[in-house]
Scaffold this motif. Structure first.
Motif, PDB file in Angstrom:
ATOM      1  N   SER A   1      43.609 -23.901 177.135  1.00  0.00           N
ATOM      2  CA  SER A   1      42.232 -23.555 176.813  1.00  0.00           C
ATOM      3  C   SER A   1      42.204 -22.149 176.228  1.00  0.00           C
ATOM      4  N   GLY A   2      41.648 -22.009 175.045  1.00  0.00           N
ATOM      5  CA  GLY A   2      41.593 -20.683 174.442  1.00  0.00           C
ATOM      6  C   GLY A   2      42.719 -20.414 173.476  1.00  0.00           C
ATOM      7  N   GLY A   3      43.895 -20.953 173.773  1.00  0.00           N
ATOM      8  CA  GLY A   3      44.997 -20.870 172.831  1.00  0.00           C
ATOM      9  C   GLY A   3      45.751 -19.566 172.763  1.00  0.00           C
ATOM     10  N   SER A   4      45.568 -18.657 173.733  1.00  0.00           N
ATOM     11  CA  SER A   4      46.357 -17.431 173.687  1.00  0.00           C
ATOM     12  C   SER A   4      47.838 -17.757 173.812  1.00  0.00           C
ATOM     13  N   THR A   5      48.670 -16.967 173.146  1.00  0.00           N
ATOM     14  CA  THR A   5      50.092 -17.269 173.052  1.00  0.00           C
ATOM     15  C   THR A   5      50.960 -16.063 173.420  1.00  0.00           C
ATOM     16  N   GLY A   6      52.214 -16.358 173.704  1.00  0.00           N
ATOM     17  CA  GLY A   6      53.206 -15.318 173.963  1.00  0.00           C
ATOM     18  C   GLY A   6      54.559 -15.787 173.464  1.00  0.00           C
ATOM     19  N   TYR A   7      55.387 -14.853 173.027  1.00  0.00           N
ATOM     20  CA  TYR A   7      56.684 -15.190 172.447  1.00  0.00           C
ATOM     21  C   TYR A   7      57.785 -14.275 172.981  1.00  0.00           C
TER      22      TYR A   7
ATOM     23  N   GLU B   1      66.220 -19.817 178.933  1.00  0.00           N
ATOM     24  CA  GLU B   1      65.429 -18.652 178.570  1.00  0.00           C
ATOM     25  C   GLU B   1      64.085 -19.055 177.966  1.00  0.00           C
ATOM     26  N   PHE B   2      63.117 -18.189 178.170  1.00  0.00           N
ATOM     27  CA  PHE B   2      61.779 -18.392 177.661  1.00  0.00           C
ATOM     28  C   PHE B   2      61.768 -18.246 176.138  1.00  0.00           C
ATOM     29  N   VAL B   3      60.969 -19.105 175.494  1.00  0.00           N
ATOM     30  CA  VAL B   3      60.815 -19.032 174.044  1.00  0.00           C
ATOM     31  C   VAL B   3      59.370 -18.675 173.680  1.00  0.00           C
ATOM     32  N   ALA B   4      58.418 -19.486 174.159  1.00  0.00           N
ATOM     33  CA  ALA B   4      57.016 -19.268 173.816  1.00  0.00           C
ATOM     34  C   ALA B   4      56.133 -20.001 174.811  1.00  0.00           C
ATOM     35  N   ALA B   5      54.872 -19.546 174.913  1.00  0.00           N
ATOM     36  CA  ALA B   5      53.921 -20.197 175.800  1.00  0.00           C
ATOM     37  C   ALA B   5      52.532 -20.136 175.186  1.00  0.00           C
TER      38      ALA B   5
END
Length: 124
Positions: free
Chosen positions: A54-60, A46-50
């Motif tokens: 470049s730019g450093g945008s994130t998702g959780y 399962e996905f945890v975080a990304a």
């Protein structure tokens, strides 16, 4: 090719913290997005975080929001996952992954390179 090596896993008590690292080498300039996934025994990965390199945008994932923080150090070609307030359900093998895609994605099939994984065990 991109090589990924995770480190920092271990045994921790519930409520404790760990920081995972993922060192990237090889053709890292071709990597745009990096992510963390996990797989518990008997469960699907399962996905945890990304994070975008470049730019450093994130998702959780919803299950880790507010507890985990993903970051990267471009100069060191290293990505991190700071895990706080750990719960027993966070126990899993954690994998680092890299994608040549431009967008943050939660889909494992869209990641092109994978590390070998590091075990995180949270005891109660």
């Amino acid at each position: 090719q991109v090589q990924l090596v995770e480190s920092g896993g271990g045994l921790v008590q519930a409520g404790g913290s760990l920081r995972l690292s993922c060192a990237a080498s090889g053709r890292t300039f071709s990597t745009y997005v990096m992510g963390w996934f996990r797989q518990a025994p008997g469960k699907e990965r399962e996905f945890v975080a990304a994070i975008r390199w470049s730019g450093g945008s994130t998702g959780y994932a919803d299950s880790v929001k507010g507890r985990f923080t993903i970051s990267r150090d471009n100069a060191k070609n290293t990505m991190y996952l700071q895990m706080n307030s750990l719960k027993s359900e966070d126990t899993a093998v954690y994998y680092c992954a890299a994608s040549r895609g431009m967008r943050l994605t939660t889909t494992s099939e869209r990641y092109d390179y994978w590390g070998q994984g590091t075990q995180v065990t949270v005891s109660t």
